[in-house]
Design an enzyme around this catalytic site. Structure first.
Site, PDB file in Angstrom:
ATOM      1  N   PHE A 146      -0.111  11.829   7.187  1.00 22.77           N
ATOM      2  CA  PHE A 146      -0.739  10.541   7.458  1.00 22.77           C
ATOM      3  C   PHE A 146      -2.002  10.412   6.619  1.00 22.77           C
ATOM      4  O   PHE A 146      -2.837  11.298   6.599  1.00 22.77           O
ATOM      5  CB  PHE A 146      -1.046  10.354   8.943  1.00 22.77           C
ATOM      6  CG  PHE A 146      -1.167   8.899   9.295  1.00 22.77           C
ATOM      7  CD1 PHE A 146      -0.028   8.159   9.580  1.00 22.77           C
ATOM      8  CD2 PHE A 146      -2.392   8.257   9.266  1.00 22.77           C
ATOM      9  CE1 PHE A 146      -0.118   6.802   9.847  1.00 22.77           C
ATOM     10  CE2 PHE A 146      -2.492   6.897   9.536  1.00 22.77           C
ATOM     11  CZ  PHE A 146      -1.359   6.168   9.826  1.00 22.77           C
ATOM     12  N   ASP A 176       0.823  -1.216   0.000  1.00 23.47           N
ATOM     13  CA  ASP A 176       0.000   0.000   0.000  1.00 23.47           C
ATOM     14  C   ASP A 176       0.855   1.262   0.000  1.00 23.47           C
ATOM     15  O   ASP A 176       0.609   2.188  -0.769  1.00 23.47           O
ATOM     16  CB  ASP A 176      -0.982   0.005   1.187  1.00 23.47           C
ATOM     17  CG  ASP A 176      -0.298  -0.233   2.543  1.00 23.47           C
ATOM     18  OD1 ASP A 176       0.924  -0.473   2.581  1.00 23.47           O
ATOM     19  OD2 ASP A 176      -1.002  -0.175   3.566  1.00 23.47           O
TER      20      ASP A 176
HETATM   21  P1  IMP Z   1       7.550   1.620   6.582  1.00 18.13           P
HETATM   22  O1  IMP Z   1       8.106   0.347   7.126  1.00 18.13           O
HETATM   23  O2  IMP Z   1       7.901   2.800   7.454  1.00 18.13           O
HETATM   24  O3  IMP Z   1       7.879   1.861   5.140  1.00 18.13           O
HETATM   25  O4  IMP Z   1       5.997   1.540   6.773  1.00 18.13           O
HETATM   26  C1  IMP Z   1       5.171   0.902   5.941  1.00 18.13           C
HETATM   27  C2  IMP Z   1       3.879   0.551   6.635  1.00 18.13           C
HETATM   28  O5  IMP Z   1       3.456   1.542   7.586  1.00 18.13           O
HETATM   29  C3  IMP Z   1       2.803   0.494   5.596  1.00 18.13           C
HETATM   30  O6  IMP Z   1       2.692  -0.786   5.069  1.00 18.13           O
HETATM   31  C4  IMP Z   1       1.572   0.932   6.368  1.00 18.13           C
HETATM   32  O7  IMP Z   1       0.977  -0.193   6.956  1.00 18.13           O
HETATM   33  C5  IMP Z   1       2.089   1.829   7.456  1.00 18.13           C
HETATM   34  N1  IMP Z   1       1.906   3.266   7.107  1.00 18.13           N
HETATM   35  C6  IMP Z   1       2.882   4.149   6.835  1.00 18.13           C
HETATM   36  N2  IMP Z   1       2.386   5.375   6.573  1.00 18.13           N
HETATM   37  C7  IMP Z   1       1.046   5.239   6.666  1.00 18.13           C
HETATM   38  C8  IMP Z   1      -0.045   6.176   6.511  1.00 18.13           C
HETATM   39  O8  IMP Z   1       0.101   7.370   6.203  1.00 18.13           O
HETATM   40  N3  IMP Z   1      -1.300   5.673   6.681  1.00 18.13           N
HETATM   41  C9  IMP Z   1      -1.530   4.370   7.009  1.00 18.13           C
HETATM   42  N4  IMP Z   1      -0.539   3.471   7.175  1.00 18.13           N
HETATM   43  C10 IMP Z   1       0.733   3.905   7.014  1.00 18.13           C
HETATM   44 MG    MG Z   2       0.938  -2.114   5.287  1.00 20.79          MG
END
Ligand code: IMP
Ligand code: MG
Length: 185
Positions: free
Chosen positions: A155, A103
């Site tokens: 967010f 996503d």
């Molecule tokens: P990363 O490991 O920091 O790249 O985070 C990825 C995961 O964090 C994604 O798969 C989402 O589940 C969650 N995430 C990061 N930013 C958002 C956001 O703005 N809205 C909802 N979920 C988020």
């Molecule tokens: Mg996710």
């Protein structure tokens, strides 16, 4: 549960723009993988709406599998950014052309860790397709082969992405006004 209208700051990507871009991505992917099958791996749970729409726009043969991961420690990530598999794939990926469907890539730790884990299973190829790229937040470099939208550091929720597990069903991507959002205990 709060009505989303109470904290919606703006609709960042409306449904028609999502579908338009996903259709383009599907065409691009179909071209790139011509003559091959794609094994789509969707990272639960945020990627499911994107997967469902994207796979309908892909014209080469596809198979699908799912996995779920969670970060060690609530919120706080170690420098290694290691994540843990909470639900593993049902099929092996050795020798297959794998396309990860995510996503959003934020810090990058989730996808980096998933890529490391999947590489050890020897896929023929391993690429990443993310709907959203919050590039300003990147802490670790990750390859992104297909990206729907680059978005600002805000967010977001809707279209698979949750706010405390709710609102995944909304057909658009919206930004949150944190001052007006009150999570239920
Ligand atoms: P990363 O490991 O920091 O790249 O985070 C990825 C995961 O964090 C994604 O798969 C989402 O589940 C969650 N995430 C990061 N930013 C958002 C956001 O703005 N809205 C909802 N979920 C988020
Ligand atoms: Mg996710």
């Amino acid at each position: 549960m709060q009505d989303y209208h109470e904290f919606l700051e703006e609709i960042l990507i409306p449904p028609d723009k999502l579908q338009q871009r996903i259709s383009e991505l599907g065409k691009e992917i179909s071209q790139d993988y011509q003559g091959r099958d794609i094994h789509l791996i969707c990272i639960l749970r945020g990627g499911v709406l994107f997967l469902a729409d994207l796979m309908r726009q892909i014209s080469v043969p596809v198979t699908v599998d799912f996995m779920a991961v969670s970060s060690y420690g609530a919120g706080v990530r170690q420098t290694t950014g290691q994540v843990r598999i909470t639900y593993d794939l049902q099929e092996g990926i050795q020798g297959r052309d794998v396309l990860l469907v995510e996503d959003i890539v934020d810090s990058g730790y989730t996808i980096a860790s998933v890529l490391r884990m999947l590489e050890t299973r020897h896929p023929k190829s391993l690429c990443v397709c993310t709907l959203l790229d919050k590039y300003e937040r990147r802490e670790i470099e990750v390859p992104i082969h297909y990206c729907g939208f680059r978005i600002p550091n805000k967010f977001v929720f809707g279209y698979g992405l949750d706010l405390d597990e709710y609102y995944r069903n909304l057909p658009f991507i919206g930004t949150v006004d944190a001052s007006r959002y009150h999570p239920t205990e």
